[in-house]
Design a protein around this motif. Structure first.
Motif, PDB file in Angstrom:
ATOM      1  N   LYS A 185     -10.231  -5.356  -6.499  1.00 35.12           N
ATOM      2  CA  LYS A 185     -10.821  -4.081  -6.920  1.00 35.12           C
ATOM      3  C   LYS A 185      -9.753  -2.995  -7.080  1.00 35.12           C
ATOM      4  CE  LYS A 185     -15.628  -4.383  -5.490  1.00 35.12           C
ATOM      5  NZ  LYS A 185     -16.677  -3.918  -4.560  1.00 35.12           N
ATOM      6  N   ILE A 186      -8.824  -2.936  -6.139  1.00 38.03           N
ATOM      7  CA  ILE A 186      -7.780  -1.899  -6.228  1.00 38.03           C
ATOM      8  C   ILE A 186      -6.989  -2.068  -7.523  1.00 38.03           C
ATOM      9  CG2 ILE A 186      -5.635  -1.093  -5.182  1.00 38.03           C
ATOM     10  CD1 ILE A 186      -6.884  -1.784  -2.419  1.00 38.03           C
ATOM     11  N   GLU A 195      -7.881  -3.715 -10.331  1.00 35.17           N
ATOM     12  CA  GLU A 195      -8.729  -3.442 -11.498  1.00 35.17           C
ATOM     13  C   GLU A 195      -8.946  -1.939 -11.657  1.00 35.17           C
ATOM     14  OE1 GLU A 195     -11.273  -7.641 -11.606  1.00 35.17           O
ATOM     15  OE2 GLU A 195     -12.214  -5.813 -10.831  1.00 35.17           O
ATOM     16  N   GLY A 196      -9.033  -1.249 -10.539  1.00 34.54           N
ATOM     17  CA  GLY A 196      -9.208   0.201 -10.599  1.00 34.54           C
ATOM     18  C   GLY A 196      -8.028   0.914 -11.226  1.00 34.54           C
ATOM     19  N   MET A 219       0.803  -1.228   0.000  1.00 28.92           N
ATOM     20  CA  MET A 219       0.000   0.000   0.000  1.00 28.92           C
ATOM     21  C   MET A 219       0.841   1.285   0.000  1.00 28.92           C
ATOM     22  SD  MET A 219      -3.025  -0.900  -0.488  1.00 28.92           S
ATOM     23  CE  MET A 219      -3.821   0.672  -0.220  1.00 28.92           C
ATOM     24  N   TYR A 220       2.146   1.197   0.184  1.00 33.45           N
ATOM     25  CA  TYR A 220       2.980   2.399   0.149  1.00 33.45           C
ATOM     26  C   TYR A 220       3.143   2.924  -1.283  1.00 33.45           C
ATOM     27  CZ  TYR A 220       4.206   1.475   5.001  1.00 33.45           C
ATOM     28  OH  TYR A 220       4.139   1.281   6.352  1.00 33.45           O
ATOM     29  N   ILE A 236       1.251   1.542  -4.149  1.00 36.57           N
ATOM     30  CA  ILE A 236       0.294   0.716  -4.897  1.00 36.57           C
ATOM     31  C   ILE A 236       0.067   1.240  -6.313  1.00 36.57           C
ATOM     32  CG2 ILE A 236      -1.730   1.959  -3.974  1.00 36.57           C
ATOM     33  CD1 ILE A 236      -1.569  -1.838  -4.409  1.00 36.57           C
ATOM     34  N   TYR A 284       0.162  -6.338   9.876  1.00 38.30           N
ATOM     35  CA  TYR A 284       1.600  -6.089   9.846  1.00 38.30           C
ATOM     36  C   TYR A 284       2.236  -7.193  10.693  1.00 38.30           C
ATOM     37  CZ  TYR A 284       0.978  -1.279   7.998  1.00 38.30           C
ATOM     38  OH  TYR A 284       0.693  -0.180   7.235  1.00 38.30           O
ATOM     39  N   ARG A 334      -9.106  -4.132   9.272  1.00 35.14           N
ATOM     40  CA  ARG A 334     -10.292  -3.342   9.617  1.00 35.14           C
ATOM     41  C   ARG A 334     -10.163  -1.974   8.980  1.00 35.14           C
ATOM     42  NH1 ARG A 334     -11.560   0.259  13.377  1.00 35.14           N
ATOM     43  NH2 ARG A 334      -9.587   0.164  14.444  1.00 35.14           N
ATOM     44  N   PRO A 335     -10.729  -1.673   7.813  1.00 39.37           N
ATOM     45  CA  PRO A 335     -11.504  -2.603   6.995  1.00 39.37           C
ATOM     46  C   PRO A 335     -10.592  -3.505   6.178  1.00 39.37           C
ATOM     47  CG  PRO A 335     -11.378  -0.503   5.885  1.00 39.37           C
ATOM     48  CD  PRO A 335     -10.680  -0.335   7.206  1.00 39.37           C
ATOM     49  N   ALA A 336     -11.150  -4.619   5.730  1.00 42.22           N
ATOM     50  CA  ALA A 336     -10.400  -5.495   4.824  1.00 42.22           C
ATOM     51  C   ALA A 336     -10.192  -4.769   3.503  1.00 42.22           C
ATOM     52  CB  ALA A 336     -11.176  -6.787   4.603  1.00 42.22           C
ATOM     53  N   MET A 337      -9.009  -4.912   2.941  1.00 43.35           N
ATOM     54  CA  MET A 337      -8.778  -4.353   1.609  1.00 43.35           C
ATOM     55  C   MET A 337      -9.129  -5.383   0.553  1.00 43.35           C
ATOM     56  SD  MET A 337      -5.416  -2.024   2.086  1.00 43.35           S
ATOM     57  CE  MET A 337      -4.756  -2.860   3.519  1.00 43.35           C
ATOM     58  N   ASP A 338      -9.663  -4.904  -0.554  1.00 49.76           N
ATOM     59  CA  ASP A 338      -9.987  -5.780  -1.679  1.00 49.76           C
ATOM     60  C   ASP A 338      -8.995  -5.465  -2.797  1.00 49.76           C
ATOM     61  OD1 ASP A 338     -10.983  -6.926  -4.000  1.00 49.76           O
ATOM     62  OD2 ASP A 338     -13.070  -6.675  -3.385  1.00 49.76           O
ATOM     63  N   ASP A 354      -2.993  -4.127  12.972  1.00 52.91           N
ATOM     64  CA  ASP A 354      -4.058  -4.887  12.316  1.00 52.91           C
ATOM     65  C   ASP A 354      -4.581  -4.077  11.136  1.00 52.91           C
ATOM     66  OD1 ASP A 354      -6.351  -6.177  11.547  1.00 52.91           O
ATOM     67  OD2 ASP A 354      -7.437  -5.857  13.427  1.00 52.91           O
ATOM     68  N   ILE A 355      -4.378  -4.596   9.932  1.00 46.45           N
ATOM     69  CA  ILE A 355      -4.861  -3.837   8.774  1.00 46.45           C
ATOM     70  C   ILE A 355      -6.048  -4.544   8.114  1.00 46.45           C
ATOM     71  CG2 ILE A 355      -2.667  -2.669   8.396  1.00 46.45           C
ATOM     72  CD1 ILE A 355      -2.056  -4.585   6.151  1.00 46.45           C
TER      73      ILE A 355
END
Lengths: 515, 515
Positions: free
Chosen positions: A472-473, A475-476, A411-412, A414, A437, A465-469, A462-463
């Motif tokens: 979708k990221i 495809e976006g 995510m740093y 992406i 993490y 919450r929320p779960a990342m999809d 804890d990453i």
């Protein structure tokens, strides 16, 4: 010819013909000049850390520098973490940081900042071009410094130097001079003494010729050998001499080095703990062990070859046998995922490894896969994987790049996925999606801070919450993606990604190592 | 009590009770200590630029510093661009950068780097805590320096200082002292002279009291007034005195300042061009115009109040009338989108504006909307909007935050959406999705580099290849999202977002300004 045109001509004449860029207003003449120099390829990134990480990955595979184009101090700041990794990787790179016009700097306009101070923390060579007549010579010096020392050169380029006419490209960049031969005598004597010795290889010795030379030495002398924890480019797999890496955790490294009386450094630094821990020594050299420096990072392969010719003239290096794990079935975990990778890794792949905790079993699962290159997180600054994969793929369009990436680290940087799509790069990104993490959950215990961690502490690691999809990221950003929760799905997705040109992402859902 | 516990206790005692964090191993004791100090709220970000931008947005709304927790030099690097913006905004902030244990630094472990040099480029105050006994006093000094000068304090905190026992929190942070009263006499005389005068307001004068005082002065004296181009926090809308901003483009600013004989700086800097352009002066003060500095950024409102009492004792400030545009219909463009925002902006909203070219008509469309705050890109380093919205929403949980964001700028710090979802913040993000770095397409012409731009140059300013799908990207990070291509869809989406708690994103597809 204006300064920007002279700069780009000098770069391509010096072998620097790819520029990873995220430009701004002060770089518009550089951008315009790209159309006047067909040999220079501009690769756009949406974030500067992708540009610098890509230049690192490119240099590791191409063995020559790429250029990076950044916008003023904030652009350099955004690129700094991956410049840190590249500095530790000892790769060549020419960073061009656009600055305000010289006459404009005194007004302290909003984007004014101390570029020189920041550049100095990662660059072995920094110069600010003060006049258009200098730009060719400065660019030539930047390339030469970068190539000779395998390090980062940063050229700070005022906008008016770019837009002013009267520039000339430099005549040509001299080839890097060969290093001074090292004296192998003392180390040869140590190895012949019969006392327990360990050769720790690193730098340019982690590729075929260096590995072969080191393997001959250890086979002839009975010494042991290890590779540094985070090699810049580690050639491995079937047909290549096999070496283990020094363990990341100090406890593991200490066990590996136990009983060693002579530690020979061949391109590697003397082993130290990655982080400090209360009551644990940082220096991992065993008590009573003598350290012998054979050579620095560059020239390590040559030094080992000379050493091998001296102590092992008739020895042939053993190499890893071809061997792949069985394709596992059932639930996907970081353990079974490693076997799927080992079973399917293509010939000549470039593996960019930022899998961290999820990847601990990858080296053994891929040890007998077809020969491949393995790139690692040399500087410890996470967010290098996706960008490095961009650069590796640009450097080697005929090879498959497999980027093994942790969810947190991904995510740093992406947005590097978008550049992969834009350039239609053959990169397969696997996200180890464990929602945590995990390395920090381990370190929280190891530093003695968390025998009974509280809910606020655990929540910060804890990453989920929320779960990342990640499907979708991806495809976006234009990268086809799918999710895998079983070994079968993961294998299908990997095969499909390797078979089809262009980038793909696989969201590999695995449980946390810590349950 | 260990150093980390003393630090956090000192912070909360000093009014710093929110920490935007992206920690690593060297910060694990800080993380563990959060559970011992219930008053400190930790807010996790996935990228350090989100943490620093959030602390900026927080300070602009809360009028007090947040803490930021960063991991070593690379973490500071990732946070640097938004620290640059915060430095230009003159907001208070306490940055804690974890470092290796003191005894570990000499080993040059992989993550070792020159933190001090980088911190110095954005921080008015930098200190490295050398012993556990000092941590309380150092934290106290960091808060005091930050609050008194409204600036960034950076405390570099070795891991062993955190984990060692024997620390004590500081007794308490003194309240910032009031600034020295300014001498308003010379400016009063200038304004009474009747010669054409312009008051340029900035700093803390762009909020209610400063605006009211400045409005009284200009109404009583016939002077004109403008607000700096990028105010930190601009209060505006119905019931608030209305002021135009100095134009971003030098040509526009020059027209606004034409004929001015006396320029009075009330919290603003003397106007200079944002960038330099060939043949165009950087200094925007008209020839023959005298510049008078009334006051610095802080204390500007107080100085204007004193000035108003002197030159306009009986004048009542005029304020903007309540007035909203009609809701437009049909195709969504940056023009019609502005009217939709003006028609629907909620009472007391906080607008975070990083809309760049797409937002040029927003100020006039919202001039008569219910009173609201407008936060701008003070330092010019893009990627501030989404993070600043995080911080503003944390500071004001009872207000709606509307983040107006360009597509290009959004991608620098896109993971801030995840923190918005995690904290369930009432933030509505509008992405002006035009598929281009439009500002650079304009600047390419303006700097004289692109009267006939070539395909490579244009390609580097085109982010439509591939098109990004911001709905998927947002949903992938846990933020509900929808796309709008008509005014009706945009209005529906905005209303729904304002009505429902938690974050939302609207992908507002608009044509490029340049066709």
């Amino acid at each position: 010819m204006n300064g920007a045109q002279a700069l780009i001509n000098t770069l391509v004449d010096g072998g620097v013909d790819v520029c990873f860029a995220n430009p701004g207003t002060s770089e518009m003449h550089f951008v315009a000049a790209l159309d006047t120099v067909p040999r220079m390829r501009g690769v756009l990134t949406l974030f500067e850390g992708v540009a610098t990480g890509a230049a690192d990955g490119y240099a590791r595979i191409a063995d020559r520098p790429a250029a990076v184009l950044l916008h003023l101090g904030p652009g350099l700041g955004n690129g700094l973490a991956n410049l840190h990794n590249a500095r530790r990787a000892r790769v060549p790179m020419v960073v061009v940081v656009g600055d305000h016009a010289i006459h404009h700097k005194k007004y302290d306009a909003p984007l004014e900042s101390d570029i020189d101070a920041v550049a100095g923390t990662v660059s072995a060579w920094v110069r600010r071009t003060g006049a258009v007549a200098q730009v060719g010579a400065d660019a030539e010096a930047a390339i030469a410094a970068s190539r000779s020392g395998a390090q980062i050169s940063t050229l700070i380029l005022p906008a008016d130097v770019c837009w002013t006419d009267g520039a000339h490209p430099a005549a040509g960049v001299p080839a890097p001079s060969a290093g001074t031969p090292v004296d192998i005598g003392p180390v040869a004597e140590v190895l012949r003494s019969g006392e327990p010795a360990m050769i720790l290889i690193g730098g340019d010795a982690t590729r075929g010729p260096g590995l072969a030379a080191a393997a001959r030495v250890v086979e002839a002398t009975g010494a042991r050998w290890l590779c540094e924890t985070f090699p810049t480019r580690w050639e491995r797999g079937a047909g290549v001499p096999a070496v283990d890496r020094l363990n990341y955790f100090a406890e593991g490294a200490t066990a590996q080095l136990d009983g060693v009386k002579h530690l020979v450094l061949a391109g590697a630094k003397s082993p130290v703990s990655f982080f400090a821990y209360p009551g644990v020594p940082s220096d991992l050299v065993p008590a009573g062990c003598e350290v012998h420096v054979l050579c620095e990072q560059h020239g390590a392969a040559a030094a080992l070859a000379a050493l091998a010719d001296e102590v092992a003239p008739d020895t042939v290096a053993s190499v890893a046998a071809a061997s792949r794990p069985e394709l596992p079935t059932g639930t996907l975990t970081s353990m079974t995922a490693a076997d799927v990778v080992g079973a399917l890794l293509p010939e000549g792949a470039i593996v960019v490894d930022e899998s961290n905790t999820s990847g601990v079993l990858l080296p053994q699962a891929t040890a007998g896969a077809p020969a491949h290159d393995w790139l690692t997180l040399t500087g410890g600054a996470i967010g290098y994987g996706i960008p490095a994969a961009v650069g590796a793929a640009v450097a080697a369009p005929d090879r498959r790049v497999l980027c093994l990436e942790s969810d947190g680290s991904a995510m740093y940087t992406i947005s590097g996925l978008w550049t992969q799509a834009r350039e239609n790069l053959d990169v397969t990104t696997v996200i180890y999606d464990n929602g945590a993490y995990d390395i920090l959950r381990i370190e929280l215990q190891r530093v003695g801070a968390g025998s009974e961690p509280g809910p606020k502490a655990l929540d910060l690691l804890d990453i989920s919450r929320p779960a990342m999809d990640f499907v979708k990221i991806a495809e976006g950003m234009g990268v086809p993606a799918r999710r895998a929760t079983t070994c079968e799905e993961f294998a299908d997705a990997l095969r499909a990604a390797f078979d089809e040109p262009g980038p793909h992402l696989i969201d590999a859902v695995v449980p946390s190592m810590l349950g």
